[in-house]
Design an enzyme around this catalytic site. Structure first.
Site, PDB file in Angstrom:
ATOM      1  N   GLU A  64      -3.073  31.795 -46.753  1.00 15.27           N
ATOM      2  CA  GLU A  64      -2.612  32.865 -47.945  1.00 15.27           C
ATOM      3  C   GLU A  64      -2.120  32.119 -49.187  1.00 15.27           C
ATOM      4  O   GLU A  64      -1.595  30.916 -48.979  1.00 15.27           O
ATOM      5  CB  GLU A  64      -1.802  33.989 -47.354  1.00 15.27           C
ATOM      6  CG  GLU A  64      -2.016  35.111 -46.400  1.00 15.27           C
ATOM      7  CD  GLU A  64      -1.108  35.947 -46.153  1.00 15.27           C
ATOM      8  OE1 GLU A  64       0.009  35.755 -46.535  1.00 15.27           O
ATOM      9  OE2 GLU A  64      -1.101  36.633 -45.198  1.00 15.27           O
ATOM     10  N   LYS A  76       6.384  40.105 -55.780  1.00 18.17           N
ATOM     11  CA  LYS A  76       5.804  38.992 -55.234  1.00 18.17           C
ATOM     12  C   LYS A  76       4.553  39.499 -54.652  1.00 18.17           C
ATOM     13  O   LYS A  76       4.394  40.458 -53.941  1.00 18.17           O
ATOM     14  CB  LYS A  76       6.712  38.289 -53.999  1.00 18.17           C
ATOM     15  CG  LYS A  76       6.025  37.137 -53.605  1.00 18.17           C
ATOM     16  CD  LYS A  76       6.917  36.516 -52.426  1.00 18.17           C
ATOM     17  CE  LYS A  76       6.369  35.119 -52.001  1.00 18.17           C
ATOM     18  NZ  LYS A  76       7.436  34.532 -51.042  1.00 18.17           N
TER      19      LYS A  76
END
Length: 155
Positions: A64, A76
């Site tokens: 990720e 975020k």
């Protein structure tokens, strides 16, 4: 085919305290300690592949990348860039975190998965659920409350 799932949880900690966790690498550490990993291998326990066959799944995490961190809005975002859902025909698998102040002593943690899947793999969209979000929310809420109580007891 684009879709999304979401999960919100209210936590009795200030939004700033929650954001201190969510905006840093500490989030990954807390989640890792509280949750098990994703598919890494499949082992045959018994059977020949037919009905009744038992397999043991060992899960491995996808790779990720943090794609957005907005300290002002407390948002975020992270996207899978390798493995995981991308191996199953998805072209996008994004997890969004947002910390919303409710009052000075509590906040709402909003978690959302956004995904896009190729038409030929559209049936795989049913694999996207809110369960990972619920797990992250549960682990982080417990951690934040534990830290709040520890700080209160230290004072």
């Amino acid at each position: 085919m684009f879709g999304q799932v979401s999960y919100d949880v209210e936590v009795d900690v200030p939004a700033g305290d929650a954001w201190e966790l969510y905006s840093t690498l500490q989030l990954a550490k807390v989640v890792q300690e509280g949750l098990s990993p994703m598919l890494e291998k499949v082992e045959l326990v018994e059977g020949d592949g037919g009905v009744g066959t038992v397999v043991e799944l060992t899960l491995a995490p996808p790779l990720e990348k943090f794609t957005k961190i907005d300290n002002e809005k407390r948002i975020k975002e992270t996207e899978v860039v390798e493995g995981g859902f991308l191996d199953l025909g998805f072209t996008l698998y994004r997890i969004c975190f947002e910390i919303v102040e409710k009052d000075k002593d509590s906040c709402v943690i909003k978690l959302k998965i956004e995904y896009d899947v190729k038409e030929e793999a559209a049936s795989n969209a049913s694999m996207v659920t809110s369960k990972p979000l619920e797990g992250i929310a549960s682990v982080t809420a417990s951690y934040l409350l534990k830290m709040k109580n520890a700080n209160a007891n230290a004072n």
